[in-house]
Motif scaffolding. Structure first.
Motif, mmCIF file in Angstrom:
data_model
loop_
_atom_site.group_PDB
_atom_site.id
_atom_site.type_symbol
_atom_site.label_atom_id
_atom_site.label_comp_id
_atom_site.label_asym_id
_atom_site.label_seq_id
_atom_site.Cartn_x
_atom_site.Cartn_y
_atom_site.Cartn_z
ATOM 1 N N ASP A 34 0.872 -1.183 0.000
ATOM 2 C CA ASP A 34 0.000 0.000 0.000
ATOM 3 C C ASP A 34 0.897 1.217 0.000
ATOM 4 N N THR A 35 0.878 1.943 -1.094
ATOM 5 C CA THR A 35 1.772 3.100 -1.202
ATOM 6 C C THR A 35 1.226 4.327 -0.493
ATOM 7 N N THR B 14 -2.652 4.786 5.910
ATOM 8 C CA THR B 14 -3.071 5.799 6.896
ATOM 9 C C THR B 14 -2.276 5.608 8.170
ATOM 10 N N VAL B 15 -2.289 6.669 8.989
ATOM 11 C CA VAL B 15 -1.556 6.618 10.257
ATOM 12 C C VAL B 15 -2.119 5.491 11.121
ATOM 13 N N GLY B 16 -1.197 4.742 11.708
ATOM 14 C CA GLY B 16 -1.611 3.677 12.607
ATOM 15 C C GLY B 16 -1.893 2.361 11.928
ATOM 16 N N THR B 17 -1.735 2.315 10.579
ATOM 17 C CA THR B 17 -1.908 1.041 9.851
ATOM 18 C C THR B 17 -0.545 0.549 9.367
ATOM 19 N N SER B 18 -0.519 -0.626 8.812
ATOM 20 C CA SER B 18 0.732 -1.213 8.302
ATOM 21 C C SER B 18 0.548 -1.644 6.852
ATOM 22 N N THR B 19 1.638 -1.845 6.205
ATOM 23 C CA THR B 19 1.630 -2.368 4.836
ATOM 24 C C THR B 19 2.863 -3.255 4.664
ATOM 25 N N TRP B 20 2.888 -4.067 3.608
ATOM 26 C CA TRP B 20 4.036 -4.959 3.394
ATOM 27 C C TRP B 20 4.971 -4.383 2.323
#
Length: 288
Positions: A274-275, A278-284
């Protein structure tokens, strides 16, 4: 009156009958004639014939050694005289005349001035034959063995495990039935591949006489051959994909296997899940 003179055969070295006639007396029944027969001197040297000679590989040629005196008169030997036969070819063989019986020497028999023998060879090249006896000067002859026509191919490669995209030089050698290189071979042939996952990624860089067919195969034209050998480069961009190359369109095919390997580290690929998180989330994130 009576007069005498000395006659030396060395001043008239040709063997045969020499006739003497009285000189300065007009032709008349009273002229005096005489004859003397000049014989050959002792054997001095032998000559071998034919010299030079050319024959195809795998055949026989008959040679003759002949004894001569110092003045090149035929000179019969006294007593059976043995001549040792030698040659400098790796596969040459002397035989009794009209047989396949190997010999290492030949005899000129007592009272004769010559002897014959056969020579057999399979190796392309020019070789020297020699007949030797300690009592006379040796006889020599040069023989050229010619290769036969194409019987099979031999494939070679500069590497069986090159790095991906690196060129490999493949060599094709045309051989006759005796493993001689067919030096004048200039046929049109096809190099084919099997097992390539992506044949269109296999290419043949510019090589004289080589036509890249675009499907992993190539045509080898007459211009590619030099002295019976054709060399060309081939490249492949996919690693760990073993490919077998075959030279076709000939009496007998040969194959070579080449597997291009993973090359040295050149660069990384980074992929983000996910480029715009949102704040407080994660992506790989994937790094390759």
């Amino acid at each position: 009156g009576t007069d005498t003179f000395t006659f030396s055969p060395t001043t008239a070295p040709t063997a045969g009958t020499v006739e003497f006639d009285s000189i300065g007396i007009p032709a008349s029944p009273d002229n005096v004639t005489g004859a003397i027969t000049v014989g050959p001197a002792a054997p001095d040297h032998v000559l071998m014939a034919p010299d030079p000679h050319t024959m195809p590989a795998g055949t026989n040629a008959t040679f003759t050694i002949t004894s001569y005196d110092l003045y090149d008169n035929l000179a019969p030997v006294t007593g059976d005289t043995t001549f040792t036969l030698t040659e400098n070819s790796p596969t040459g063989q002397f035989n009794q005349t009209a047989t396949a019986i190997p010999i290492g020497s030949v005899d000129i028999l007592d009272g004769f001035n010559s002897a014959t023998f056969d020579y057999y060879d399979i190796t392309n090249g020019t070789w020297q034959l020699q007949a030797a006896n300690a009592g006379v000067t040796d006889g020599f002859a040069n023989i050229t063995i010619q290769h036969l026509g194409l019987a099979y191919y031999i494939l070679t490669e500069s590497s069986t495990t090159p790095a991906a995209t690196q060129p490999v030089t493949i060599g094709i050698t045309a051989k006759d039935m005796f493993n001689n290189t067919v030096l004048d071979y200039a046929g049109v042939d096809t190099i084919t591949q099997t097992n390539a996952d992506s044949p269109t990624d296999l290419s043949y860089p510019a090589n004289p006489g080589i036509i890249d067919l675009g499907d992993g195969n190539a045509t080898i034209g007459a211009a590619a051959w030099t002295n019976g050998v054709a060399n060309f480069d081939v490249t492949y961009s996919i690693a760990n994909d073993p490919i077998t190359f075959t030279i076709a369109n000939g009496p007998s095919n040969d194959t070579q296997a080449i597997t291009w390997q993973v090359g040295a580290l050149d660069h990384f690929y980074i992929v983000v899940g996910d480029t715009s998180p949102t704040v407080g989330t994660s992506t790989w994130i994937n790094i390759t």
